[in-house]
Write a protein that holds these residues in place. Structure first.
Motif, mmCIF file in Angstrom:
data_model
loop_
_atom_site.group_PDB
_atom_site.id
_atom_site.type_symbol
_atom_site.label_atom_id
_atom_site.label_comp_id
_atom_site.label_asym_id
_atom_site.label_seq_id
_atom_site.Cartn_x
_atom_site.Cartn_y
_atom_site.Cartn_z
ATOM 1 N N GLN A 1 0.860 -1.178 0.000
ATOM 2 C CA GLN A 1 0.000 0.000 0.000
ATOM 3 C C GLN A 1 0.895 1.225 0.000
ATOM 4 O O GLN A 1 1.361 1.677 1.036
ATOM 5 C CB GLN A 1 -0.923 0.010 1.223
ATOM 6 C CG GLN A 1 -1.924 1.141 1.167
ATOM 7 C CD GLN A 1 -2.884 1.128 2.339
ATOM 8 O OE1 GLN A 1 -2.640 0.479 3.346
ATOM 9 N NE2 GLN A 1 -3.982 1.849 2.208
ATOM 10 N N PRO A 2 1.140 1.790 -1.178
ATOM 11 C CA PRO A 2 2.094 2.899 -1.278
ATOM 12 C C PRO A 2 1.526 4.243 -0.893
ATOM 13 O O PRO A 2 2.257 5.197 -0.663
ATOM 14 C CB PRO A 2 2.458 2.880 -2.756
ATOM 15 C CG PRO A 2 1.208 2.418 -3.425
ATOM 16 C CD PRO A 2 0.591 1.409 -2.487
ATOM 17 N N GLY A 3 0.198 4.358 -0.870
ATOM 18 C CA GLY A 3 -0.481 5.616 -0.619
ATOM 19 C C GLY A 3 -1.913 5.500 -1.100
ATOM 20 O O GLY A 3 -2.384 4.409 -1.441
ATOM 21 N N GLN A 4 -2.598 6.632 -1.165
ATOM 22 C CA GLN A 4 -3.998 6.637 -1.551
ATOM 23 C C GLN A 4 -4.139 6.875 -3.060
ATOM 24 O O GLN A 4 -3.580 7.814 -3.601
ATOM 25 C CB GLN A 4 -4.750 7.730 -0.781
ATOM 26 C CG GLN A 4 -4.778 7.508 0.722
ATOM 27 C CD GLN A 4 -5.525 6.246 1.103
ATOM 28 O OE1 GLN A 4 -6.699 6.074 0.772
ATOM 29 N NE2 GLN A 4 -4.845 5.346 1.795
ATOM 30 N N LYS A 5 -4.867 5.976 -3.698
ATOM 31 C CA LYS A 5 -5.175 6.008 -5.127
ATOM 32 C C LYS A 5 -3.902 6.022 -5.992
ATOM 33 O O LYS A 5 -3.636 6.958 -6.747
ATOM 34 C CB LYS A 5 -6.069 7.190 -5.483
ATOM 35 C CG LYS A 5 -6.788 7.002 -6.836
ATOM 36 C CD LYS A 5 -7.752 8.141 -7.125
ATOM 37 C CE LYS A 5 -8.492 7.895 -8.442
ATOM 38 N NZ LYS A 5 -9.433 8.990 -8.772
ATOM 39 N N PRO A 6 -3.121 4.938 -5.935
ATOM 40 C CA PRO A 6 -1.971 4.840 -6.832
ATOM 41 C C PRO A 6 -2.445 4.699 -8.283
ATOM 42 O O PRO A 6 -3.331 3.902 -8.566
ATOM 43 C CB PRO A 6 -1.258 3.579 -6.348
ATOM 44 C CG PRO A 6 -2.331 2.750 -5.715
ATOM 45 C CD PRO A 6 -3.287 3.729 -5.110
ATOM 46 N N GLU A 7 -1.853 5.475 -9.178
ATOM 47 C CA GLU A 7 -2.297 5.415 -10.582
ATOM 48 C C GLU A 7 -1.127 5.357 -11.558
ATOM 49 O O GLU A 7 -0.996 4.413 -12.331
ATOM 50 C CB GLU A 7 -3.197 6.605 -10.922
ATOM 51 C CG GLU A 7 -3.662 6.564 -12.376
ATOM 52 C CD GLU A 7 -4.757 7.557 -12.689
ATOM 53 O OE1 GLU A 7 -4.775 8.060 -13.833
ATOM 54 O OE2 GLU A 7 -5.601 7.839 -11.820
ATOM 55 N N GLY A 8 -0.277 6.380 -11.577
ATOM 56 C CA GLY A 8 0.830 6.385 -12.528
ATOM 57 C C GLY A 8 1.917 5.407 -12.114
ATOM 58 O O GLY A 8 2.161 5.197 -10.921
ATOM 59 N N CYS A 9 2.582 4.815 -13.107
ATOM 60 C CA CYS A 9 3.626 3.844 -12.786
ATOM 61 C C CYS A 9 4.603 3.714 -13.943
ATOM 62 O O CYS A 9 4.231 3.851 -15.105
ATOM 63 C CB CYS A 9 3.025 2.475 -12.469
ATOM 64 S SG CYS A 9 1.999 1.771 -13.781
ATOM 65 N N CYS A 10 5.859 3.453 -13.606
ATOM 66 C CA CYS A 10 6.851 3.075 -14.609
ATOM 67 C C CYS A 10 7.993 2.366 -13.903
ATOM 68 O O CYS A 10 8.232 2.576 -12.704
ATOM 69 C CB CYS A 10 7.352 4.274 -15.421
ATOM 70 S SG CYS A 10 8.404 5.423 -14.520
#
Length: 311
Positions: free
Chosen positions: A172-181
């Motif tokens: 759980q990295p934080g609230q609402k994870p969306e972008g990623c690379c």
């Protein structure tokens, strides 16, 4: 840039279009079912596969679409629709080094695999994401690991698509994870958390957060340039941040005026093509971190890719 084109989804115009990068002229548009979103292009730049998401945004209700739309990039025609039902709201799309296609069903939270996308009529495998409202994912080049961003469970999960008995790892990295690379060596996964306003670096082996830093307001997407820098689109702040991958510190910043929806990187030149919600593409010089020109588009430009002329 002679002969180079920008292939672009125009989400609210319900089409994909080809734009000349030399002149900014729209060369052709191809009507698709309502609200296409993400796409992926094969390694030969012969076909694009467009996900039929079918609703305007992840916040809109409704079943959405359940198909992949195969587009011939040279003939600029729709080849066919690949039905994926009951898997719907097709969003994140990636292709591995062997040309296998991975498609994420946001509604069913399932990652689908087409081994031969040019001819397959259905997925060959389906892997649960281990989260809820799985929106985007990053993929290892060999296809052995996929990392899903789960908007509603606020988790990032690591899947092994070709090892269905392998346990799913989550953090759980934080609230609402969306972008990623992924980093170039694929040892680190960079993630934006929209509601927490944070950027994090995750160790892909342990799935533990190893670095965290504050972001600007509503950081949505994150991209890695050829020289390793990160570009973050700040939807709420209406800006872009250049970020050092080792420290997650901001090293550059530019206002976008309108909200940046997505961007793509030129494969050879230090340029980024930023889709803006005032129906323009901003051309960003990555050396000076400034916009050098704009292209007018149709409604809601989204994901794009530079297509190079054939040899």
């Amino acid at each position: 840039m002679s002969g180079e084109t920008l292939f672009l989804v125009e989400k609210c115009a319900h089409c994909v279009s080809w734009y000349s990068l030399a002149t900014g002229e729209r060369l052709h548009s191809l009507r698709l079912p309502d609200f296409p979103h993400e796409f992926v292009v094969d390694h030969e730049q012969k076909y694009a596969y467009v996900g039929h998401y079918g609703v305007e945004t992840s916040g809109h209700v409704g079943p959405g679409g359940s198909s992949l739309l195969q587009v011939d990039l040279r003939a600029r025609t729709l080849v066919r629709s690949i039905e994926l039902y009951p898997f719907n709201r097709i969003h994140g799309l990636q292709m591995d080094g062997q040309g296998r296609l991975y498609a994420l069903s946001e509604e069913k939270a399932v990652l689908l695999v087409l081994e031969r996308p040019a001819v397959d009529t259905a997925p060959q495998r389906a892997v649960p994401s281990g989260g809820l409202k799985s929106h985007l994912f990053a993929l290892a080049q060999d296809g052995q690991s996929a990392y899903c961003m789960n908007l509603l469970s606020h988790t990032v999960t690591k899947l092994r698509p070709w090892d269905p008995l392998s346990p799913t790892l989550a953090c759980q990295p934080g609230q609402k994870p969306e972008g990623c690379c992924l980093s170039g060596d694929e040892r680190t996964l960079f993630v934006t958390n929209r509601w927490s306003n944070t950027l994090v670096a995750i160790d892909t082996r342990t799935m533990r957060v190893v670095r965290s830093a504050p972001s600007r307001d509503d950081a949505t997407r994150i991209y890695r340039t050829r020289d390793g820098r990160l570009i973050v689109t700040n939807y709420g702040d209406r800006s872009l941040s250049i970020v050092d991958p080792d420290t997650l510190a901001e090293t550059g910043y530019v206002k976008t005026g309108a909200r940046a929806i997505a961007l793509s990187l030129h494969p050879r030149q230090p340029l980024a093509y930023v889709s803006l919600d005032d129906d323009r593409i901003g051309v960003l010089d990555l050396a000076s971190i400034r916009f050098i020109r704009y292209l007018d588009t149709q409604r809601e430009p989204d994901v794009s890719q530079v297509l190079l002329p054939r040899a």
